[in-house]
Write a protein that holds these residues in place. Structure first.
Motif, PDB file in Angstrom:
ATOM      1  N   GLY A 199       0.828  -1.193   0.000  1.00  0.00           N
ATOM      2  CA  GLY A 199       0.000   0.000   0.000  1.00  0.00           C
ATOM      3  C   GLY A 199       0.865   1.247   0.000  1.00  0.00           C
ATOM      4  N   ILE A 200       0.280   2.354  -0.435  1.00  0.00           N
ATOM      5  CA  ILE A 200       1.031   3.610  -0.553  1.00  0.00           C
ATOM      6  C   ILE A 200       0.363   4.708   0.271  1.00  0.00           C
ATOM      7  N   VAL A 201       1.161   5.351   1.105  1.00  0.00           N
ATOM      8  CA  VAL A 201       0.679   6.453   1.936  1.00  0.00           C
ATOM      9  C   VAL A 201       0.899   7.770   1.201  1.00  0.00           C
ATOM     10  N   GLN A 202      -0.166   8.565   1.096  1.00  0.00           N
ATOM     11  CA  GLN A 202      -0.084   9.872   0.451  1.00  0.00           C
ATOM     12  C   GLN A 202      -0.398  10.968   1.481  1.00  0.00           C
ATOM     13  N   GLY A 203      -0.766  12.153   1.004  1.00  0.00           N
ATOM     14  CA  GLY A 203      -1.082  13.241   1.927  1.00  0.00           C
ATOM     15  C   GLY A 203      -0.348  14.520   1.652  1.00  0.00           C
ATOM     16  N   ALA A 204       0.378  14.555   0.495  1.00  0.00           N
ATOM     17  CA  ALA A 204       1.117  15.756   0.113  1.00  0.00           C
ATOM     18  C   ALA A 204       2.022  16.194   1.267  1.00  0.00           C
ATOM     19  N   PHE A 205       2.049  17.500   1.593  1.00  0.00           N
ATOM     20  CA  PHE A 205       2.946  18.005   2.630  1.00  0.00           C
ATOM     21  C   PHE A 205       2.188  18.447   3.873  1.00  0.00           C
ATOM     22  N   TYR A 206       1.012  17.824   4.090  1.00  0.00           N
ATOM     23  CA  TYR A 206       0.184  18.128   5.259  1.00  0.00           C
ATOM     24  C   TYR A 206       0.285  16.955   6.244  1.00  0.00           C
ATOM     25  N   LYS A 207       0.824  17.211   7.415  1.00  0.00           N
ATOM     26  CA  LYS A 207       1.087  16.122   8.348  1.00  0.00           C
ATOM     27  C   LYS A 207      -0.199  15.447   8.822  1.00  0.00           C
ATOM     28  N   ASP A 208      -1.259  16.216   9.016  1.00  0.00           N
ATOM     29  CA  ASP A 208      -2.497  15.583   9.464  1.00  0.00           C
ATOM     30  C   ASP A 208      -3.074  14.675   8.376  1.00  0.00           C
ATOM     31  N   LEU A 209      -2.873  15.055   7.102  1.00  0.00           N
ATOM     32  CA  LEU A 209      -3.331  14.194   6.010  1.00  0.00           C
ATOM     33  C   LEU A 209      -2.436  12.967   5.868  1.00  0.00           C
ATOM     34  N   ARG A 210      -1.144  13.153   6.103  1.00  0.00           N
ATOM     35  CA  ARG A 210      -0.235  11.998   6.115  1.00  0.00           C
ATOM     36  C   ARG A 210      -0.642  11.018   7.215  1.00  0.00           C
ATOM     37  N   GLU A 211      -0.972  11.556   8.372  1.00  0.00           N
ATOM     38  CA  GLU A 211      -1.384  10.706   9.495  1.00  0.00           C
ATOM     39  C   GLU A 211      -2.680   9.967   9.166  1.00  0.00           C
ATOM     40  N   LYS A 212      -3.617  10.669   8.550  1.00  0.00           N
ATOM     41  CA  LYS A 212      -4.887  10.050   8.155  1.00  0.00           C
ATOM     42  C   LYS A 212      -4.638   8.934   7.136  1.00  0.00           C
ATOM     43  N   SER A 213      -3.826   9.234   6.127  1.00  0.00           N
ATOM     44  CA  SER A 213      -3.540   8.244   5.101  1.00  0.00           C
ATOM     45  C   SER A 213      -2.825   7.029   5.684  1.00  0.00           C
ATOM     46  N   ALA A 214      -1.824   7.274   6.524  1.00  0.00           N
ATOM     47  CA  ALA A 214      -1.083   6.167   7.137  1.00  0.00           C
ATOM     48  C   ALA A 214      -1.992   5.304   8.003  1.00  0.00           C
ATOM     49  N   ARG A 215      -2.873   5.941   8.764  1.00  0.00           N
ATOM     50  CA  ARG A 215      -3.788   5.191   9.627  1.00  0.00           C
ATOM     51  C   ARG A 215      -4.702   4.291   8.792  1.00  0.00           C
ATOM     52  N   GLU A 216      -5.211   4.828   7.700  1.00  0.00           N
ATOM     53  CA  GLU A 216      -6.157   4.066   6.874  1.00  0.00           C
ATOM     54  C   GLU A 216      -5.450   2.980   6.053  1.00  0.00           C
ATOM     55  N   ILE A 217      -4.305   3.305   5.468  1.00  0.00           N
ATOM     56  CA  ILE A 217      -3.614   2.337   4.618  1.00  0.00           C
ATOM     57  C   ILE A 217      -3.000   1.205   5.441  1.00  0.00           C
ATOM     58  N   THR A 218      -2.403   1.532   6.594  1.00  0.00           N
ATOM     59  CA  THR A 218      -1.760   0.490   7.394  1.00  0.00           C
ATOM     60  C   THR A 218      -2.778  -0.399   8.107  1.00  0.00           C
ATOM     61  N   ALA A 219      -4.026   0.039   8.162  1.00  0.00           N
ATOM     62  CA  ALA A 219      -5.072  -0.810   8.742  1.00  0.00           C
ATOM     63  C   ALA A 219      -5.477  -1.932   7.783  1.00  0.00           C
ATOM     64  N   MET A 220      -5.047  -1.844   6.544  1.00  0.00           N
ATOM     65  CA  MET A 220      -5.394  -2.853   5.545  1.00  0.00           C
ATOM     66  C   MET A 220      -4.318  -3.930   5.479  1.00  0.00           C
ATOM     67  N   ASP A 221      -4.660  -5.058   4.874  1.00  0.00           N
ATOM     68  CA  ASP A 221      -3.798  -6.239   4.865  1.00  0.00           C
ATOM     69  C   ASP A 221      -2.774  -6.188   3.726  1.00  0.00           C
ATOM     70  N   PHE A 222      -1.901  -5.190   3.756  1.00  0.00           N
ATOM     71  CA  PHE A 222      -0.819  -5.095   2.781  1.00  0.00           C
ATOM     72  C   PHE A 222       0.428  -5.775   3.322  1.00  0.00           C
ATOM     73  N   ASP A 223       1.298  -6.183   2.404  1.00  0.00           N
ATOM     74  CA  ASP A 223       2.539  -6.868   2.780  1.00  0.00           C
ATOM     75  C   ASP A 223       3.682  -5.915   3.074  1.00  0.00           C
ATOM     76  N   GLY A 224       3.520  -4.667   2.707  1.00  0.00           N
ATOM     77  CA  GLY A 224       4.529  -3.644   2.939  1.00  0.00           C
ATOM     78  C   GLY A 224       3.917  -2.292   2.630  1.00  0.00           C
ATOM     79  N   PHE A 225       4.658  -1.239   2.904  1.00  0.00           N
ATOM     80  CA  PHE A 225       4.093   0.099   2.734  1.00  0.00           C
ATOM     81  C   PHE A 225       5.114   1.039   2.099  1.00  0.00           C
ATOM     82  N   ALA A 226       4.622   1.866   1.181  1.00  0.00           N
ATOM     83  CA  ALA A 226       5.463   2.858   0.514  1.00  0.00           C
ATOM     84  C   ALA A 226       5.032   4.253   0.920  1.00  0.00           C
ATOM     85  N   VAL A 227       5.995   5.156   0.927  1.00  0.00           N
ATOM     86  CA  VAL A 227       5.720   6.569   1.139  1.00  0.00           C
ATOM     87  C   VAL A 227       5.721   7.229  -0.232  1.00  0.00           C
TER      88      VAL A 227
END
Length: 377
Positions: free
Chosen positions: A183-211
């Motif tokens: 899965g890929i975490v997005q959110g541009a340069f907004y930390k709260d959006l990065r946090e939201k994206s990371a929370r949602e993407i890492t909650a899914m059953d991916f084998d690894g994560f990209a920034v």
């Protein structure tokens, strides 16, 4: 799909080493992955890549879908067989390439654009991206995401994060798990959006994560700040991937913040244009000052180009626009980044990471923080 094990953690920073096992072998991390967009790392044979020690390379779903097309890849039994490569392959979803097109329309179901090959209309959806990558048969596939330009406003960035999350869910629902899926975490340069994206993407059953969405034109210090913030939101027991970086300073910064995997077209692109990466910085082999030089490109390098040929000879090849010069520098540059990453791994194992970073600073491989990052992915 993949098995990842952290083998060593730096006691001071977030740098770490690990082992990642795929269907086509085991490789150590941190790892630099040469880019083979069109089923070829430009200027190098697959045998040369193996000779250099490359254990994983990239292919691009978008470009391979356009040419040679899925029918051809399917007839060969997948990308490994098609290009005669029996080590690991990671395929990019095509998201970056699609969103770099000027004439496109982003919809909830996907992205509508015209083929740069024949002008036909194509709707790239999460499902199609998964179908392409499953047909390619790569060891690691990437979820289809939206990579936004750095100048876009917060309102669109938030919509994009929500869209990337929906598309990630669709990718997981369609994917047959015949390969690993990151899965890929997005959110541009907004930390709260990065946090939201990371929370949602890492909650899914991916084998690894990209920034995603970094190194797209922003200042170095912005990249570092957002990356440091984002990697802390990713699970420690799964591989972390930063897309599109390939300079020593970016690699050091990424690894210091816990990144395990990175890729870039930079070594071969620079090689084709006459620039060599060395332990003393970049060298322009097109410069006339090298005309009579009997020295190797880099005295600290033991690649066969440096062992066998002079800067004067390579200058001559470029002055006559000979293909061999471009091939030689591409070979040398890929060797340099693979060797650089090998030394970096050893430094982490021996708890010398900061010492290695200081060495790179003295050699001016690490610049000050005033530069601007331009994606080479």
């Amino acid at each position: 799909m993949v098995k990842f094990t952290v083998t060593k953690k730096d006691p001071v920073t977030s740098a770490r080493t690990g082992k990642l096992e795929t269907k086509h072998g085991v490789f150590e991390t941190p790892v630099f992955m040469p880019v083979g967009t069109n089923a070829t790392v430009k200027g190098l044979w697959q045998e040369q890549l193996k000779e250099l020690g490359a254990r994983i390379i990239l292919g691009n779903a978008f470009h391979l879908y356009l040419k040679p097309g899925l029918e051809v890849i399917r007839s060969f039994g997948g990308l490994h067989s098609f290009m005669n490569w029996n080590n690991s392959i990671l395929t990019d979803s095509g998201g970056f390439q699609v969103f770099s097109l000027k004439d496109k329309k982003v919809l909830d179901e996907g992205v509508l654009f015209k083929s740069p090959i024949d002008g036909s209309k194509i709707m790239m959806t999460p499902e199609l991206s998964m179908e392409i990558q499953m047909t390619l048969g790569s060891d690691i596939a990437m979820a289809f995401d939206e990579c936004v330009a750095p100048e876009l406003d917060r309102t669109y960035a938030q919509e994009s994060v929500e869209r990337t999350t929906r598309w990630a869910e669709k990718c997981l629902a369609y994917h047959d798990r015949s390969q690993a899926l990151f899965g890929i975490v997005q959110g541009a340069f907004y930390k709260d959006l990065r946090e939201k994206s990371a929370r949602e993407i890492t909650a899914m059953d991916f084998d690894g994560f990209a920034v995603g969405g970094l190194s797209v034109g922003e200042p170095f210090e912005v990249t570092r700040d957002i990356l440091e913030f984002t990697t802390k939101l990713l699970p420690e027991d799964k591989p972390r991937y930063l897309m599109g970086i390939g300079t020593p300073d970016m690699i050091i910064m990424a690894v210091e913040n816990g990144i395990d995997m990175f890729d870039c077209v930079l070594p071969t692109r620079m090689g084709r244009h006459g620039t060599a990466l060395t332990w003393s910085g970049k060298i322009n082999l097109k410069a006339a000052r090298h005309k009579f030089s009997k020295e190797p490109i880099d005295p600290e390098c033991n690649c066969k180009v440096c062992r066998s040929y002079s800067k004067g000879y390579i200058y001559h090849l470029f002055s006559r626009d000979e293909l061999l010069g471009k091939m030689m520098l591409s070979y040398h540059n890929v060797h340099f980044l693979l060797d650089f990453t090998d030394r970096l791994r050893n430094a982490i194992r021996e708890e010398r990471f900061l010492e290695f970073k200081e060495l790179c600073t003295r050699k001016q491989l690490i610049k000050n923080d005033t530069g601007v990052n331009v994606s080479e992915g």
